[in-house]
Write an enzyme that holds these catalytic residues in place. Structure first.
Site, PDB file in Angstrom:
ATOM      1  CB  ALA A  24      -1.560   7.432  -3.969  1.00  0.00           C
ATOM      2  N   GLY A  32       0.840  -1.205   0.000  1.00  0.00           N
ATOM      3  CA  GLY A  32       0.000   0.000   0.000  1.00  0.00           C
ATOM      4  C   GLY A  32       0.868   1.245   0.000  1.00  0.00           C
ATOM      5  CG  ASN A  33      -0.064   4.656  -1.579  1.00  0.00           C
ATOM      6  OD1 ASN A  33      -0.775   5.510  -1.071  1.00  0.00           O
ATOM      7  ND2 ASN A  33      -0.418   3.992  -2.681  1.00  0.00           N
ATOM      8  CE1 TYR A  34       3.703   5.269   5.634  1.00  0.00           C
ATOM      9  CE2 TYR A  34       5.277   6.231   4.110  1.00  0.00           C
ATOM     10  CZ  TYR A  34       5.008   5.424   5.196  1.00  0.00           C
ATOM     11  OH  TYR A  34       6.010   4.787   5.842  1.00  0.00           O
ATOM     12  CB  SER A  35      -2.665   8.021  -0.522  1.00  0.00           C
ATOM     13  OG  SER A  35      -3.835   8.753  -0.784  1.00  0.00           O
TER      14      SER A  35
END
Ligand code: CTP
Length: 402
Positions: free
Chosen positions: A275, A208-211
């Site tokens: 994102a 995943g990512n920090y968005s």
């Protein structure tokens, strides 16, 4: 813009209540019909007689009229209004509104109101800055309420700082601005992608990512507030859906692609704010991967590019815009992305800028348009940035006003 608008003006116990008489007059001068609702402590600061003389209507403050027992229906009031404005709003009232503590007529009216709500805080600088007040204001924003930021200046305590209720004329201008924008995107359908995507590795792990999704949700709220039909394709985020927005929850880039391309076919615009993970594990393991003590090599396959696909699908009259989050060669990279994804405009936010990027409430953006326009904006809240972006979008999809 306020001609014929029915407005509930809620007045609470702040010294700024003395400005409520001027505010009432200014609203009436603009053609609004005003019904005053006061908290018990509001009446300590300005008399109901002054206010009812200005509005030509009795001030409502109690649930019942003491002498004859007439019930004042907060439900009817809440449904009657085109807008509710709480000015001045004390820390206490803001706290009660945020938490549904319905112990007076103003709060019950607020809870019954289906109309847009505006809140103009007024308090001492330390009270305003306190995390509790800020948290409550954030909650009100998440309910779709509009906070009219207080001004900075000399306060009743003679201290200098932020907390002074905004001037009545500016409060009226905020309402006028709201009503003039309200229908500017009526009849337009806008698809917005927001948040991160999660690409499953096994039943318990993902990439995943920090968005946080905050920017996309702010865009959805703004477009809906201007009357657009908004479809928000949201990755996994913990944000509440803005009012009047249709939300489609997805997890992976592939699911986001399917939902966004399906919804875009009859839309006027797409704002690709998500994102999206560029890669996903080539194979999903049905069983949890076990630790072996050896290096683990994951093979990743590229995901489809949603923005590029929408740019390819785009017909005359449709608009597609994207975002570029860059850490280097920002301008060149953003413009290249705009070209190869066939976007009408691209919003650049640089991770090098303090106060811009993931998981925060502010952003600093530059918008590049296909026609060569470049607009740099100062640091603003994501809500204000959203309004700037939707202003640009409106030029592409709203009828041009002369
Ligand atoms: N985007 C998308 N689908 C993807 C990747 C990106 O829709 N699979 C969109 C984003 O929502 C954004 C724009 O494309 O509007 C640019 O995203 P970004 O991640 O900055 O660009 P990439 O094309 O992924 O390029 P890179 O990661 O190499 O910078």
């Amino acid at each position: 813009m306020l001609e014929g608008k029915k407005i509930i003006l809620g007045i609470t116990g702040s010294i700024a209540a003395y400005k409520a008489a001027y505010l009432t007059r200014a609203l009436i001068k603009k053609g609004a019909e005003v019904q005053i609702v006061m908290t018990p402590s509001g009446k300590e600061f300005i008399t109901p007689v002054t206010l009812s003389a200005l509005t030509g209507k009795p001030v409502v403050s109690e649930f019942f009229t003491a002498n004859d027992g007439t019930w004042h229906s907060h439900v009817e009031l809440g449904l009657w209004a085109d807008a509710m404005l709480v000015a001045p709003a004390t820390a206490s009232t803001i706290g009660k509104m945020a938490n549904g503590i319905a112990d007076n007529m103003l709060i019950t009216t607020y809870l019954s109101a289906k109309c847009p709500v505006f809140v103009a805080p007024a308090m001492d600088l330390d009270m305003f800055a306190h995390p509790s007040t800020q948290h409550n204001l954030e909650r009100l924003r998440s309910y779709g309420n509009h906070i009219i930021e207080p001004a900075t200046g000399e306060l009743a305590s003679h201290l200098e700082g932020k907390g002074r209720m905004e001037e009545p004329d500016r409060i009226v201008a905020c309402l006028e601005n709201f009503f003039s924008r309200r229908q500017s995107l009526a009849g337009r359908k806008i698809v917005i992608t927001a948040g991160p995507t999660y690409e499953k590795i096994d039943p318990v792990r993902f990439i995943g990512n920090y968005s946080s999704g905050k920017m996309g949700f702010a865009l959805a709220a703004d477009c809906a507030a201007r009357g657009a039909e908004v479809v928000l394709v949201a990755g996994p985020v913990s944000l509440s859906t803005p009012p009047s927005v249709r939300r489609i929850d997805v997890e992976s880039a592939a699911q986001m692609y399917d939902a966004a391309t399906r919804e875009f076919s009859d839309a006027d615009a797409a704002l690709c704010c998500a994102a999206v993970a560029d890669y996903a594990p080539a194979a999903y393991s049905e069983q949890k991967l076990k630790r072996t003590g050896e290096n683990l090599v994951l093979t990743l396959s590229p995901n489809k590019d949603i923005a590029a696909e929408l740019g390819r699908m785009k017909r005359a009259g449709q608009c597609v815009a994207g975002f570029a989050l860059e850490t280097e060669h920002e301008t060149v990279n953003a413009q290249e992305k705009m070209q190869h994804k066939n976007l009408d405009f691209i919003v650049l936010n640089s991770l090098r800028e303090q106060g811009a990027g993931f998981r925060i409430d502010t952003n600093k953006v530059t918008i590049f348009e296909q026609n060569g326009n470049k607009t740099e904006y100062p640091m603003k809240s994501k809500r204000e940035v959203a309004a700037d972006i939707v202003d640009v979008l409106s030029e592409y999809i709203a009828p041009v006003k002369k």
